[in-house]
Write an enzyme that holds these catalytic residues in place. Structure first.
Site, PDB file in Angstrom:
ATOM      1  N   THR A   1      31.205 -64.936  -4.213  1.00 28.77           N
ATOM      2  CA  THR A   1      30.602 -66.273  -4.182  1.00 28.77           C
ATOM      3  C   THR A   1      31.268 -67.108  -5.256  1.00 28.77           C
ATOM      4  O   THR A   1      31.598 -66.599  -6.327  1.00 28.77           O
ATOM      5  CB  THR A   1      29.081 -66.214  -4.409  1.00 28.77           C
ATOM      6  N   GLY A   2      31.480 -68.384  -4.957  1.00 25.03           N
ATOM      7  CA  GLY A   2      32.110 -69.232  -5.966  1.00 25.03           C
ATOM      8  C   GLY A   2      32.935 -70.320  -5.328  1.00 25.03           C
ATOM      9  O   GLY A   2      32.772 -70.633  -4.148  1.00 25.03           O
TER      10      GLY A   2
ATOM     11  N   GLY B   1      35.620 -72.237   3.525  1.00 27.16           N
ATOM     12  CA  GLY B   1      35.746 -71.584   2.210  1.00 27.16           C
ATOM     13  C   GLY B   1      36.206 -70.141   2.354  1.00 27.16           C
ATOM     14  O   GLY B   1      36.695 -69.715   3.405  1.00 27.16           O
ATOM     15  N   ASP B   2      36.016 -69.392   1.294  1.00 26.50           N
ATOM     16  CA  ASP B   2      36.488 -67.998   1.267  1.00 26.50           C
ATOM     17  C   ASP B   2      35.571 -67.032   2.026  1.00 26.50           C
ATOM     18  O   ASP B   2      36.021 -65.988   2.495  1.00 26.50           O
ATOM     19  CB  ASP B   2      36.588 -67.513  -0.189  1.00 26.50           C
TER      20      ASP B   2
ATOM     21  N   GLY C   1      35.372 -71.516  -3.407  1.00 26.29           N
ATOM     22  CA  GLY C   1      36.102 -70.808  -2.369  1.00 26.29           C
ATOM     23  C   GLY C   1      37.610 -71.003  -2.374  1.00 26.29           C
ATOM     24  O   GLY C   1      38.357 -70.065  -2.080  1.00 26.29           O
TER      25      GLY C   1
ATOM     26  N   ARG D   1      36.444 -78.220   6.535  1.00 24.04           N
ATOM     27  CA  ARG D   1      36.786 -77.315   5.421  1.00 24.04           C
ATOM     28  C   ARG D   1      36.157 -75.922   5.614  1.00 24.04           C
ATOM     29  O   ARG D   1      34.996 -75.792   5.971  1.00 24.04           O
ATOM     30  CB  ARG D   1      36.286 -77.937   4.109  1.00 24.04           C
TER      31      ARG D   1
ATOM     32  N   THR E   1      25.529 -68.979  -1.947  1.00 23.54           N
ATOM     33  CA  THR E   1      25.973 -68.124  -0.838  1.00 23.54           C
ATOM     34  C   THR E   1      25.299 -66.761  -0.971  1.00 23.54           C
ATOM     35  O   THR E   1      24.982 -66.346  -2.084  1.00 23.54           O
ATOM     36  CB  THR E   1      27.510 -67.977  -0.935  1.00 23.54           C
TER      37      THR E   1
HETATM   38  N1  ASP Z   1      32.298 -69.516  -1.692  1.00 18.96           N
HETATM   39  C1  ASP Z   1      31.588 -70.476  -0.899  1.00 18.96           C
HETATM   40  C2  ASP Z   1      32.563 -71.481  -0.336  1.00 18.96           C
HETATM   41  O1  ASP Z   1      33.471 -71.856  -1.036  1.00 18.96           O
HETATM   42  C3  ASP Z   1      30.553 -71.209  -1.667  1.00 18.96           C
HETATM   43  C4  ASP Z   1      29.565 -70.320  -2.351  1.00 18.96           C
HETATM   44  O2  ASP Z   1      29.908 -69.229  -2.795  1.00 18.96           O
HETATM   45  O3  ASP Z   1      28.388 -70.737  -2.457  1.00 18.96           O
HETATM   46  O4  ASP Z   1      32.351 -71.918   0.749  1.00 18.96           O
END
Ligand code: ASP
Length: 345
Positions: free
Chosen positions: A264-265, A243-244, A267, A241, A213
């Site tokens: 990022t992570g 994410g965050d 989510g 779905r 991300t």
């Molecule tokens: N945080 C993002 C999600 O969960 C994924 C990412 O950080 O690459 O959609």
């Protein structure tokens, strides 16, 4: 000859002089100490970017791959820095950095986004302006070249904060955003990840090992902060779905009273913790130093079983990173001459 009264008087005079001298001396001491230890002037502008966090094994990345990622990060950092140096807004700098990474297939945003279970590239993005806490976010778009600019258009329109799917695309068309056919976003490497996830029955975390991300946070010369995040989400995501990243307060947040954050992570964990807002709240309400706040909140993510990272910029120009993964594609620059990119821990 001194009389006792004179002696007492001169003694009293001496005492007064001594205490005045002591007072002057004691007020000078800290001044001298402060002058010596005075921190360098706070930066007039500051920016930090990320291109995802995750399992980044130094031995598995060739020198060429590392150089390519660093050059891509530097290009995004330079684009944001040049806006800030020229007196542009934090929001414009955030977007200038992110559009470059959205067009770069190395990152999981815009072109090069990961594939859903159904073989599509569904994009999410959000922006937030710390001046007014105006925010815009979009999820599940498949034809908007720069989802970050669509989030910006939603924010500027101001009637709503968060648009999804077909409605968001219709809004994009009405606002003249650049559109591309869905195939434009697809890359063979991301398709291969989806195929492997299905064939080997892996989770998104096993197949990607890193998130990819992109995000940016900035402070402008007018003293305002802004944040933005853009992503394709997780490989193999299903059932719409989200994410965050596009959720204000989870993956993206900005407030001039505290800081700007992009995450990022994994989510799901960032949503549960409300990471970006929580970091700002700790700074604003507890008076935490930004690194302390970011580390404490990332520890909460880790305690729940999640991993990833954040970038934070404050109105006084501090830029900090915190991540509990092996690495995070990242960079920061400011008006005092800092300009650095890094990958590993
Ligand atoms: N945080 C993002 C999600 O969960 C994924 C990412 O950080 O690459 O959609």
């Amino acid at each position: 000859m001194l009389r006792k009264a004179d002696f007492c008087a001169s003694n009293a005079l001496m005492n007064r002089m001594l205490s005045r001298f002591a007072l002057i001396f004691s007020t000078m001491l800290p001044v001298a100490a402060i002058a010596q230890d005075a921190p360098a002037e706070a930066p007039k502008w500051s920016i930090a970017i990320h291109g995802g966090a995750g399992t980044m094994d130094r031995s598995k990345m060739t020198d060429q791959q590392q150089a390519d990622y660093k050059a891509a990060l530097q290009a995004a950092l330079d684009a944001g820095s040049s806006v800030l140096r020229g007196g542009g807004t934090a929001m414009a700098a955030v977007e200038a950095a992110i559009v470059i990474m959205e067009d770069d297939p190395k990152f999981n945003a815009g072109r090069g986004a990961v594939f859903t279970w159904d073989g599509k590239n569904e994009l999410d993005a959000a922006v937030m302006d710390g001046r007014t806490r105006a925010a815009g976010a979009v999820t599940g778009v498949t034809t908007v070249r720069h989802p970050i600019l669509l989030a910006d258009a939603v924010m500027k329109d101001g009637r709503h904060v968060f648009l999804s799917g077909a409605g968001a695309e219709e809004f994009a068309q009405e606002h003249g955003l650049q559109m591309e056919p869905p195939e434009w976003f697809a890359t063979p490497a991301r398709k291969e990840s989806l195929d492997r996830l299905k064939a080997e029955q892996l989770t998104a975390y096993d197949v990607d090992h890193k998130y990819g991300t992109v995000g940016a946070v900035a402070l402008d010369q007018q003293g305002h902060v802004a944040a933005g995040t853009s992503t394709g989400g997780l490989t193999g995501k299903r059932w719409g779905r989200i994410g965050d990243s596009p959720i204000i307060g989870a993956g993206t947040y900005a407030d001039d009273r505290a800081c700007a954050v992009s995450a990022t992570g994994a989510g799901e964990y960032f949503i549960k913790v409300g990471v970006a807002h929580e970091i700002c709240a700790r700074i604003r309400l507890l008076g935490d130093a930004p690194q302390v706040a970011a580390d404490a909140v990332m520890q909460e993510v880790a305690d729940l079983g999640g991993d990833g990272g954040v970038i934070v910029v404050t109105p006084s120009g501090e830029a900090v990173f915190s991540f509990n993964t092996q690495g995070m594609y990242r960079g920061r620059a400011d008006s005092s001459g800092t300009s650095e990119v890094a990958i590993f821990n």
